[in-house]
Design a protein around this motif. Structure first.
Motif, PDB file in Angstrom:
ATOM      1  N   MET A  46      11.899  29.393  35.726  1.00 29.69           N
ATOM      2  CA  MET A  46      13.332  29.564  35.500  1.00 29.69           C
ATOM      3  C   MET A  46      13.928  28.362  34.773  1.00 29.69           C
ATOM      4  SD  MET A  46      14.471  32.491  36.551  1.00 29.69           S
ATOM      5  CE  MET A  46      16.226  32.129  36.627  1.00 29.69           C
ATOM      6  N   ASP A  47      13.241  27.225  34.856  1.00 31.02           N
ATOM      7  CA  ASP A  47      13.721  26.040  34.132  1.00 31.02           C
ATOM      8  C   ASP A  47      13.755  26.294  32.631  1.00 31.02           C
ATOM      9  OD1 ASP A  47      13.992  24.663  36.491  1.00 31.02           O
ATOM     10  OD2 ASP A  47      12.057  23.643  36.349  1.00 31.02           O
ATOM     11  N   TYR A  48      12.844  27.151  32.151  1.00 31.76           N
ATOM     12  CA  TYR A  48      12.826  27.452  30.723  1.00 31.76           C
ATOM     13  C   TYR A  48      14.077  28.217  30.303  1.00 31.76           C
ATOM     14  CZ  TYR A  48       7.927  26.034  30.864  1.00 31.76           C
ATOM     15  OH  TYR A  48       6.768  25.322  31.020  1.00 31.76           O
ATOM     16  N   VAL A  49      14.637  28.982  31.223  1.00 31.47           N
ATOM     17  CA  VAL A  49      15.868  29.708  30.926  1.00 31.47           C
ATOM     18  C   VAL A  49      16.995  28.718  30.657  1.00 31.47           C
ATOM     19  CG1 VAL A  49      17.584  31.334  31.813  1.00 31.47           C
ATOM     20  CG2 VAL A  49      15.151  31.697  32.301  1.00 31.47           C
ATOM     21  N   GLN A  50      17.119  27.729  31.555  1.00 30.82           N
ATOM     22  CA  GLN A  50      18.138  26.702  31.347  1.00 30.82           C
ATOM     23  C   GLN A  50      17.876  25.905  30.078  1.00 30.82           C
ATOM     24  OE1 GLN A  50      20.970  26.155  33.020  1.00 30.82           O
ATOM     25  NE2 GLN A  50      20.484  27.997  34.197  1.00 30.82           N
ATOM     26  N   LEU A  51      16.599  25.676  29.786  1.00 36.26           N
ATOM     27  CA  LEU A  51      16.238  24.931  28.583  1.00 36.26           C
ATOM     28  C   LEU A  51      16.668  25.686  27.323  1.00 36.26           C
ATOM     29  CD1 LEU A  51      14.756  22.395  27.545  1.00 36.26           C
ATOM     30  CD2 LEU A  51      12.653  23.752  27.487  1.00 36.26           C
ATOM     31  N   ALA A  52      16.737  27.007  27.430  1.00 35.21           N
ATOM     32  CA  ALA A  52      17.142  27.819  26.286  1.00 35.21           C
ATOM     33  C   ALA A  52      18.661  27.935  26.167  1.00 35.21           C
ATOM     34  CB  ALA A  52      16.527  29.210  26.385  1.00 35.21           C
ATOM     35  N   ILE A  53      19.338  28.189  27.303  1.00 29.82           N
ATOM     36  CA  ILE A  53      20.765  28.486  27.204  1.00 29.82           C
ATOM     37  C   ILE A  53      21.649  27.234  27.172  1.00 29.82           C
ATOM     38  CG2 ILE A  53      20.464  30.722  28.309  1.00 29.82           C
ATOM     39  CD1 ILE A  53      21.714  29.576  30.829  1.00 29.82           C
ATOM     40  N   LEU A  54      21.189  26.127  27.754  1.00 28.79           N
ATOM     41  CA  LEU A  54      22.029  24.922  27.754  1.00 28.79           C
ATOM     42  C   LEU A  54      22.275  24.376  26.352  1.00 28.79           C
ATOM     43  CD1 LEU A  54      23.651  22.938  29.411  1.00 28.79           C
ATOM     44  CD2 LEU A  54      21.566  21.584  29.750  1.00 28.79           C
ATOM     45  N   PRO A  55      21.232  24.201  25.514  1.00 32.36           N
ATOM     46  CA  PRO A  55      21.514  23.734  24.153  1.00 32.36           C
ATOM     47  C   PRO A  55      22.413  24.696  23.372  1.00 32.36           C
ATOM     48  CG  PRO A  55      19.186  23.479  24.665  1.00 32.36           C
ATOM     49  CD  PRO A  55      19.780  24.305  25.769  1.00 32.36           C
ATOM     50  N   MET A  56      22.221  25.996  23.577  1.00 35.06           N
ATOM     51  CA  MET A  56      23.095  26.957  22.903  1.00 35.06           C
ATOM     52  C   MET A  56      24.539  26.781  23.343  1.00 35.06           C
ATOM     53  SD  MET A  56      21.256  30.630  22.350  1.00 35.06           S
ATOM     54  CE  MET A  56      20.710  30.870  24.034  1.00 35.06           C
ATOM     55  N   PHE A  57      24.715  26.583  24.653  1.00 34.58           N
ATOM     56  CA  PHE A  57      26.060  26.401  25.179  1.00 34.58           C
ATOM     57  C   PHE A  57      26.737  25.177  24.577  1.00 34.58           C
ATOM     58  CE2 PHE A  57      28.487  24.198  28.660  1.00 34.58           C
ATOM     59  CZ  PHE A  57      29.648  24.943  28.512  1.00 34.58           C
ATOM     60  N   LEU A  58      25.985  24.103  24.432  1.00 34.77           N
ATOM     61  CA  LEU A  58      26.559  22.844  23.952  1.00 34.77           C
ATOM     62  C   LEU A  58      26.740  22.796  22.440  1.00 34.77           C
ATOM     63  CD1 LEU A  58      24.594  20.313  26.191  1.00 34.77           C
ATOM     64  CD2 LEU A  58      26.967  21.049  26.471  1.00 34.77           C
ATOM     65  N   PHE A  59      25.859  23.476  21.700  1.00 35.86           N
ATOM     66  CA  PHE A  59      25.822  23.262  20.258  1.00 35.86           C
ATOM     67  C   PHE A  59      26.050  24.512  19.417  1.00 35.86           C
ATOM     68  CE2 PHE A  59      22.940  20.029  22.180  1.00 35.86           C
ATOM     69  CZ  PHE A  59      23.734  18.929  21.915  1.00 35.86           C
ATOM     70  N   SER A  60      26.648  25.554  19.985  1.00 37.83           N
ATOM     71  CA  SER A  60      26.917  26.777  19.212  1.00 37.83           C
ATOM     72  C   SER A  60      28.357  26.827  18.736  1.00 37.83           C
ATOM     73  CB  SER A  60      26.583  28.016  20.063  1.00 37.83           C
ATOM     74  OG  SER A  60      25.205  28.098  20.317  1.00 37.83           O
TER      75      SER A  60
END
Length: 252
Positions: free
Chosen positions: A169-183
């Motif tokens: 599940m850590d990979y999920v956060q690894l995917a969505i956190l950068p999108m959240f910050l940099f989209s």
């Protein structure tokens, strides 16, 4: 859709037992809205978007709305689905009924989509009351967020079928956190170096954010169809992948 609806109803009944967790997912983007939009917005003042100066809170609000749709969809299509798939073995029992793998995929994605839609609609109401929504065209942001939720729910569930343990599940956060910050959530796309702008524009959340932002500002133009097409293809790929993976895992 009657058979997938049965699974949605089952999830709705189960949600009554974890309603606090369900509701809590709504507050994170609201907190970000007031912390960033109001707090930091008091320091920033306004930002320029397509040649127009707008208050920073007005700039951030639609991004948080799109994020609400993403979060609601991702939370349900990953953690909840993983538990049912790997631990409770719920889907094995479901397949003993007339429901088939497509029905499971459609039912779970519909439920995740519904959660994201509830978050988005509630967020729009809060942002409108706070005075951060300048146009009535913002009502179109609700179907836009539905499309965002569909895409992330479908792809999230497809990714979940590959998970081996809760650690993944850590990979999920690894995917969505950068999108959240940099989209382009907290600052305009033009602030990025040209090379990174292409990277940002390749992410699904960017297309969701830019679509919702344009609608809340009443800035309707043909370019929005590019965002709609991107999200539609994103959703279709996720639906196809999820159906195939669920069938492979449960029927073999």
């Amino acid at each position: 859709m009657a058979r997938p609806a049965a699974l949605v109803e089952r999830n709705l009944r189960a949600a009554r037992h974890y309603w606090l967790t369900f509701v809590s997912g709504f507050f994170e983007p609201v907190f970000y809205l007031f912390a960033m939009g109001v707090g930091i917005g008091a320091l920033v003042g306004s930002v320029e978007v397509d040649g127009h100066e707008i208050p920073y809170a007005v700039f951030v609000a639609p991004a948080m709305m799109a994020t609400s749709a993403m979060n609601g969809a991702v939370y349900d299509s990953t953690g909840n689905v993983f538990y049912k798939l790997k631990h409770s073995k719920l889907y094995r029992s479901v397949l003993s009924t007339p429901l088939r793998p497509w029905d499971i995929a459609a039912g779970e994605i519909s439920w995740a989509l519904l959660r994201g839609l509830i978050y988005s609609a509630a967020f729009l109401l809060v942002a409108a009351v706070a005075g951060f929504i300048p146009s009535w065209w913002a009502l179109l942001a609700i179907p836009a967020c539905t499309l965002i939720g569909l895409g992330f729910a479908a792809v999230g569930m497809a990714a979940t079928t590959y998970m081996r343990s809760w650690n993944d599940m850590d990979y999920v956060q690894l995917a969505i956190l950068p999108m959240f910050l940099f989209s382009a959530t907290f600052y305009p796309l033009a602030t990025y170096p040209p090379a990174l702008q292409w990277v940002v524009q390749a992410t699904p959340l960017y297309h969701g954010v830019d679509l919702v932002r344009a609608l809340t500002m009443g800035d309707l133009h043909a370019g929005l169809l590019v965002h709609v097409a991107y999200l539609a293809v994103f959703s279709a790929v996720g639906l196809l992948a999820t159906t195939r993976r669920i069938g492979k895992l449960l029927l073999t």
